[in-house]
Every structure is written in structure tokens, then in C-alpha cells.
Design an enzyme around this catalytic site. Structure first.
Site, mmCIF file in Angstrom:
data_model
loop_
_atom_site.group_PDB
_atom_site.id
_atom_site.type_symbol
_atom_site.label_atom_id
_atom_site.label_comp_id
_atom_site.label_asym_id
_atom_site.label_seq_id
_atom_site.Cartn_x
_atom_site.Cartn_y
_atom_site.Cartn_z
ATOM 1 N N LYS A 290 1.205 -1.249 0.528
ATOM 2 C CA LYS A 290 -0.376 0.333 -0.345
ATOM 3 C C LYS A 290 1.016 1.302 -0.229
ATOM 4 O O LYS A 290 1.459 1.359 1.355
ATOM 5 C CB LYS A 290 -0.950 -0.226 1.473
ATOM 6 N N GLU A 294 -2.923 7.245 2.037
ATOM 7 C CA GLU A 294 -3.467 7.604 3.898
ATOM 8 C C GLU A 294 -2.029 7.594 5.087
ATOM 9 O O GLU A 294 -2.090 6.828 5.497
ATOM 10 C CB GLU A 294 -4.043 6.215 4.177
ATOM 11 N N LYS A 368 -9.626 -2.871 -5.670
ATOM 12 C CA LYS A 368 -10.761 -3.258 -4.711
ATOM 13 C C LYS A 368 -12.572 -2.721 -5.834
ATOM 14 O O LYS A 368 -12.299 -2.422 -6.367
ATOM 15 C CB LYS A 368 -11.592 -1.645 -3.641
ATOM 16 N N ASP A 373 -14.828 2.326 -0.662
ATOM 17 C CA ASP A 373 -14.788 1.840 0.329
ATOM 18 C C ASP A 373 -15.168 0.404 1.245
ATOM 19 O O ASP A 373 -15.825 0.606 2.407
ATOM 20 C CB ASP A 373 -14.203 2.409 1.500
ATOM 21 N N GLU A 401 -16.078 -3.934 7.923
ATOM 22 C CA GLU A 401 -15.778 -3.209 8.051
ATOM 23 C C GLU A 401 -17.065 -2.113 8.400
ATOM 24 O O GLU A 401 -17.613 -1.543 9.459
ATOM 25 C CB GLU A 401 -15.257 -2.655 7.337
#
Length: 709
Positions: A290, A294, A368, A373, A401
């Protein structure tokens, strides 16, 4: 003792009863190697419980008859029935491949043939899945091959307990099964995990968090023995270990002044470090990265592209046939919420589509399945259709999540199946599954399917016992994306809660229905679980996210309602609700232009207010509260109706679960009941907060006169 040390770990879909049909038969196993030894050990254990027998090819047993043959085609001699099946196989074109197997029933003998040991292992678990039917009539020779070469789970586990993220980031089932002050001394739980994964066809695991902290970074170098210990335990089940690595490793671990991917010192460091990894773990799978997302470091710091960064690691891995999974989850998380031209949904396409064809063959771009998300409802990511010259893996999230965090029952198989069957180029064209598997004509080889694992050291593995079904479903759909998710749920139910007649004195507590019941009791268990789980994802969607709106959750925890929680933060803006309407304008005509990232016909469908599917309307359009949906109701009334309906459905689920109180292990029943109580409480909170919010925004009352606070 903590949950990870307890001996009463739930067996999930591999209770002893699941092996009853196999264990009562006479079995011959032929072939050599660690995976064949695993097959033999599994059969021997079952036979010890249920009175059957197992022998190896070549043993001095006088050629006693057998009921089941598990054989490598290169081994021999085979019993006559197996040899005839093998001869028939040789006459047909094609191969079974490294992981495929042939299952047939011939002359009252069930035969499993494989060309490689991994195929024999998967064939064994197919026999377990079939139970008694594996030994009945109606099994003409059928080849089974995985549709995807890589079927992988990513663990977001930290070696140490992180002060903010805990031990498992977004983990809802306790601590890590791998780590506790370093690698766990007792890895028996990891071995059991390997069995569970092999039984559903998962063949790769990344064992640490994609947000790599200082301790996790050291797994690549001076803590490599810890990784090797895990690899040794998982290897007998055909599972290759991968590591998440930080792009800044040459600086953090190697003492270099730079991590620039075009710097020769950096390239040399990665090449040498990777060589040492393979010297210690010869079957190491590769790296997960990653980067530039972020707060994680990446090639942008050096003016380089994601292709430059990924290719650096790919070159280091290539001599060992390793791969790098480079995640496409890259976006600006420092946005100005007042700027309506900024759109997080656009980010992955904008970053990566221009790089198509610039990645090495052993780079897998991990995308994804939606552009945001893992929200309760999203369109399919346009990146999946935009990069035909790049190996793509589609990423799902098994850990829930944004879908209840394993405190809510939410069976995700139907959603994943919907995504996999979606045709980005329209009906009749290649599907998402075809891109992931490499079956798309003219495209690159597929990168497979990847998911974020939902496992922890909780006795039930997933915290909520029914959340085990999501892990099971991911493995089965990764093996065959065309499977019916309802049929997959049926498999999970029959394995996890086997019929009472299959119970034995060796059964593990909590592994199935009471022995006092009959076949009718099992039918009730199966029927009730389907009533609870088949539509649970849509129920969750009803009481949380209306018409494609996402992120109406509490920041940080991502659990429970907070309609404006993210609306005025740097992380993005997601519903734009005001007194006149709601939704994000992502059209080319007047909005962010996101609809233009899709190929026809979806670019036109999503652009059109009249043609856009209702369930995604507010994802693509800002509309008045009085806008009439295709269902005939207005947007505001739909919000009210679905949130009331969602709570009603959860209440019904809670009542249905009570039917099973006398049929299941009391501890398991109590755990699910406690979770359902929380789900009902939370659903009511969602209903009240969302409906009140939109009533106050719109001023439009509920046409049915129900109370809205």
C-alpha cells in the site's frame, strides 16, 4: 487463558462429523510429497473415528478392495477402476493443471485423480463436501479446476498491539492468530486455519497489516524467522505466505538515504533482501504494498509513478517467480469538503488507468471491487474495465468493516456474486470474473481474487459464528465465481451444522445439532439459517445506506450511524444533503465526471437520471426529495420505508433464531443471540437517526404517519 490459548475452538466447516462418510470407507492413497502426506493424515484421522481403513499404494495388503482412491496420475499401480478412469482421462484433451482434479464413480469405487499434489488435496475436500453422495451413483467423470490461480487472504494484523489500531486493524474477532509479542509459540491454531482455507481452495495468505509499522517492517529482515515459522505450518495445506512491506524499507531497514525506485542502490537493496527471503522461505509468495495512500510512503515522494514503484519490487521477485500485489487504493485523504469538484470515487482510475501496459508481468494491481471503500452498496470500480494490459486482482472485504463489523449478520456472498457476474462492457460481454481469472479475450492473465480476512483468535474464529459463512463463501467463489451463493451457503450449513445422524462421540462442543434430534431438526436448522442469511445483506442495506449513499457512519470506529460524520472532513464528502435534495452529482454534464470513467453502455446508463438503477441513484445523482423512483415512491419516502422495513426484518431474524435454541450447542446459540440483540438495537438507532435527519432536512412527513423523532 485468552481465547487464542483455549482448547474449545469451534471447528467451523470441518467438524469431525463432516468426515463421517469418508471415514467409514476403505481408502487407497497413492503418491508422495508433503501435500499427499496431508491427504493421508486427514483420511487416517477420519477412519480412526468412523471405522474405515486407509492404506498407501504398494503396502502389503493383498490387494484388498477399496471404496475410494485418491491418486496422483503419475503414481501406481492403481486399482482397476481408477486405472480405467485414468485411461479415459488420458484420451481427453487438456490437463488438470497444478491444482485441478478429476472426480468419478466407476465400478462402485469413487476415484479422485490429480496431476499434482495440490489437486489431490482439493479433491479430498470435495469428497468431504459431498459426504455420502460422493459414494452414490450419478458421478460421471468431471474435472474440477480453480478459475483463478491466486485465491488470497490479506490479514491486517500487527505484530504488536498498536496504540490506535489495536492488534488487528479493522478486526472484529479478537487478536491475531499469528502474532503475540512476536510469532506465537503455539501455532496449532494456524495449522487449523490452514485446514479450513485448504478446504475452500484458498492458496495464499499475507500475514501482516498493509499499513506497515516499524515492527512489521522488520519481518522482512531480522524477524524473517517468524514468517518462516508460519510458512512451515501452512505449507502442508498448499498455502504460500506473502508479506506486506513498506515502500520505505530501504531507508528504515537498510540505512539508505533514499527509497527512489530508480536509484541503483535501492534496486540492489531490494534484490539482496528478496534473495535472502527466498533462501529462508523457498516457496514465498511475494509482497503486498500500500503506497502513497493514507499516509503510507510511496514513489510519489521521488517524482516517480506507481508503475516505477511496483516494477522495482517485481524485478527483485522475478528470479524466484514471486509477485507483487500493488494496491490501487490511492486517493487524497486531505480534501477540502467545500470543493465539489473533488471526488474520491475518481481517484483509483485517475491514478492507474494511464499506466496500463507499464507494469511488469509479475505485478498484480489489486483493485477494490468498488470505487470507494467496501460500502454497503457501490457500483463496480471502473478500473476493472480500464486496464486490459495489466494483471488485475479484484479485492473484497470479508471482515465487515462497513457492513456490521461481525456484530450484525450480513451474508456477503450474494453481493460478491453480483459483482463477479457484472459485465462492465454490458450484457454478453466479459464479466468482472473474466477479468480476474484472465478469461477475457485479449486481456492480460488474471490476478485472481483477494479479500481482507475476518479471522481472529476468538473461539468461533470470526466473532459472530454466522460470519464464518463469509469466509467460506469467499474461498468457494474464488475457486468458481459462477457458483450460486445460496447453494454455497447450503454447503456451509451442512458442513458446519451436520445432520444429527452424523453426530459421534468424538464431536467437538458446538459443532452441530443435538444428537437427540432427527432429520427434521436438521431441515429446520437449514431452513432457518437460509431465512436469516439469504437476504441479510439487503436487510443491512435497508436500515443503513439508502440508494447508494455511503459513509454515514461514525468516523474512526465506522460502526453505528452518524449521518454527517464524514460530510465535513478531509476524508471526503458523500451525500451533500441539504433542504432541497440529496446525492452526489457524478455526471459529466454537471458533476465530477466520474460516469465518464465507465465504458458504454454504463457510462450512459449512470449518466442518465432516468436510466440509472434506483439502488445507485444517490451515488451518481443529486436529486430532490420528491424525485420519483422506478418503484413509484419518492426518494424521501423510500428512505423512511426502507429504514422501518430493515428494523422489522432484523426483529424477524431475532425471533427465527430462537427456534434453534434446543437444537444447537448452547454456547453458540447464546453468542449469536447476543449479536442479534445488538444488531436489533443498532438497526433501530440507524432507523431513528437517518429518518430524523432527513425529515428535518426535507420537512416532508412520512405518508404512513409513523413516528419520526
Amino acid at each position: 487463558m485468552t481465547a487464542g490459548d483455549r482448547n474449545d475452538v469451534h471447528p467451523a466447516w470441518l467438524p469431525p462429523e463432516a468426515f463421517r462418510a469418508l471415514g467409514a470407507r476403505r481408502t487407497l492413497v497413492t503418491g508422495d510429497g508433503p501435500l499427499v502426506e496431508t491427504v493421508y493424515r486427514e483420511v487416517a484421522q477420519a477412519c480412526a473415528s468412523y471405522g474405515g481403513g486407509v492404506r498407501r499404494s504398494g503396502s502389503d495388503d493383498g490387494g484388498d478392495p477399496v471404496d475410494l482412491v485418491l491418486a496422483l496420475t503419475s503414481a501406481g499401480p492403481l486399482p482397476a477402476a481408477a486405472e480405467e478412469v485414468a485411461a479415459g482421462r488420458r484420451q481427453r484433451a487438456g490437463t488438470l493443471g497444478a491444482e485441478g482434479f478429476l472426480l468419478a464413480r466407476h465400478c462402485d469405487v469413487t476415484v479422485v485423480l490429480a496431476e499434482q499434489p495440490a489437486g489431490l488435496l482439493y479433491g479430498l475436500f470435495q469428497v468431504v463436501r459431498l459426504g455420502e453422495s460422493a459414494f452414490g451413483a450419478g458421478h460421471p467423470p468431471r474435472s474440477h479446476r480453480p478459475a483463478t490461480r491466486l485465491r488470497m487472504l490479506d490479514h491486517w494484523d500487527n505484530v504488536d498491539v498498536h496504540p490506535v489500531m489495536g492488534q488487528v486493524e479493522r478486526g472484529y474477532a479478537g487478536g491475531s492468530i499469528f502474532w503475540r509479542d512476536g510469532v506465537r509459540r503455539d501455532l496449532s491454531r494456524v495449522r487449523d486455519y490452514g485446514r479450513l482455507l485448504a478446504a475452500v481452495g484458498v492458496n495464499a495468505v499475507s500475514v501482516n497489516n498493509v499499513n506497515v509499522h516499524a515492527t512489521e517492517a522488520r519481518l522482512l529482515t531480522d524477524r524473517l524467522d517468524d514468517v518462516a515459522a508460519i510458512a512451515d505450518v501452512l505449507r502442508p495445506y498448499g498455502i504460500r505466505v506473502h508479506l506486506s512491506v513498506t515502500f520505505a524499507a530501504p531507508v528504515l531497514l537498510g540505512g539508505l538515504p533514499t527509497a527512489d525506485p530508480l536509484d541503483e542502490r535501492v534496486r540492489t537493496w531490494w534484490a539482496g533482501t528478496t534473495r535472502r527471503v527466498y533462501e529462508r522461505i523457498p516457496d514465498f509468495g511475494g509482497y503486498v504494498v500500500k503506497a502513497d495512500s493514507e499516509g503510507q510512503p510511496g514513489p510519489f515522494s521521488y517524482g516517480r509513478s506507481h508503475a516505477d514503484g511496483a516494477n522495482l519490487l517485481a524485478d527483485a521477485l522475478a528470479p524466484f517467480s514471486g509477485v507483487v500485489h500493488w494496491r490501487a487504493f490511492v486517493y487524497n485523504h486531505r480534501q477540502d469538503w467545500r470543493d465539489r469538484t473533488t471526488d474520491r470515487a475518481r481517484a483509483a482510475f485517475d491514478h492507474f488507468a494511464p499506466l496500463d501496459g507499464r507494469f511488469r508481468d509479475n505485478v498484480i494491481l489489486q483493485v477494490k471491487h468498488g470505487p470507494m471503500d467496501f460500502q454497503p452498496r457501490e457500483p463496480v470500480s471502473p478500473v476493472i474495465a480500464a486496464m486490459p494490459a495489466t494483471r488485475l486482482a479484484v479485492e473484497f472485504q470479508v471482515t465487515q468493516e462497513y457492513t456490521g463489523q461481525q456484530r450484525h449478520v450480513c451474508y456477503l456472498g450474494p453481493w460478491w456474486s453480483e459483482v463477479l457476474r457484472f459485465g462492465p462492457w454490458g450484457d454478453g460481454g466479459p464479466t468482472v470474473a473474466a477479468v480476474a481469472t484472465g478469461a477475457r479475450d485479449g486481456g492480460s492473465p488474471g490476478g485472481g481474487l483477494v479479500a481482507v480476512s475476518n479471522v481472529g483468535d476468538d473461539p468461533y474464529w470470526t466473532g459472530h459464528p454466522l460470519a464464518q459463512a463469509n469466509l467460506y463463501a469467499f474461498g468457494r467463489l474464488a475457486w468458481d465465481p459462477g457458483l450460486d451463493p445460496v447453494a454455497v451457503l447450503d454447503e456451509w450449513i451442512d458442513l458446519t451444522f451436520p445432520p444429527p445422524a452424523a453426530a459421534s462421540a468424538t464431536a467437538t462442543a458446538g459443532s452441530g445439532p443435538s444428537e437427540t434430534g432427527g432429520a427434521g431438526d436438521h431441515d429446520l436448522v437449514r431452513r432457518t439459517l437460509h431465512e436469516i442469511m439469504d437476504y441479510s445483506w439487503r436487510s443491512y442495506e435497508r436500515y443503513t445506506a439508502p440508494l447508494g449513499v455511503g459513509f454515514m457512519v461514525r468516523p474512526g470506529t465506522h460502526y453505528g450511524p452518524d449521518v454527517d460524520g464524514y460530510e465535513y472532513t478531509p476524508w471526503g464528502t458523500y451525500h451533500f444533503a441539504d433542504r432541497d435534495g440529496v446525492g452526489v452529482d457524478r455526471t459529466r454534464a454537471t458533476g465530477t465526471g466520474f460516469t465518464g470513467q465507465y465504458p458504454p453502455p454504463w457510462s450512459e446508463v449512470y449518466e442518465s437520471l432516468d436510466r440509472c438503477p434506483d439502488e445507485l441513484l444517490l451515488f451518481f445523482h443529486h436529486v430532490p426529495y420528491g424525485h420519483v423512483l422506478r418503484s413509484g415512491t419518492t426518494v424521501i419516502q423510500h428512505i423512511y420505508d426502507t429504514h422501518f422495513a430493515g428494523v422489522t426484518e432484523v426483529a424477524a431474524i431475532r425471533r427465527r433464531w430462537e427456534r434453534l435454541a434446543a437444537l444447537l450447542d448452547p454456547a453458540l446459540h447464546a453468542r449469536v443471540a447476543e449479536r442479534l440483540d445488538e444488531q436489533l438495537r443498532c438497526a433501530e438507532e440507524w432507523r431513528d437517526q437517518v429518518n430524523t435527519y432527513f425529515f428535518r432536512k426535507s420537512g416532508v412527513p412520512d405518508v404512513h404517519g409513523r413516528r419520526i423523532h
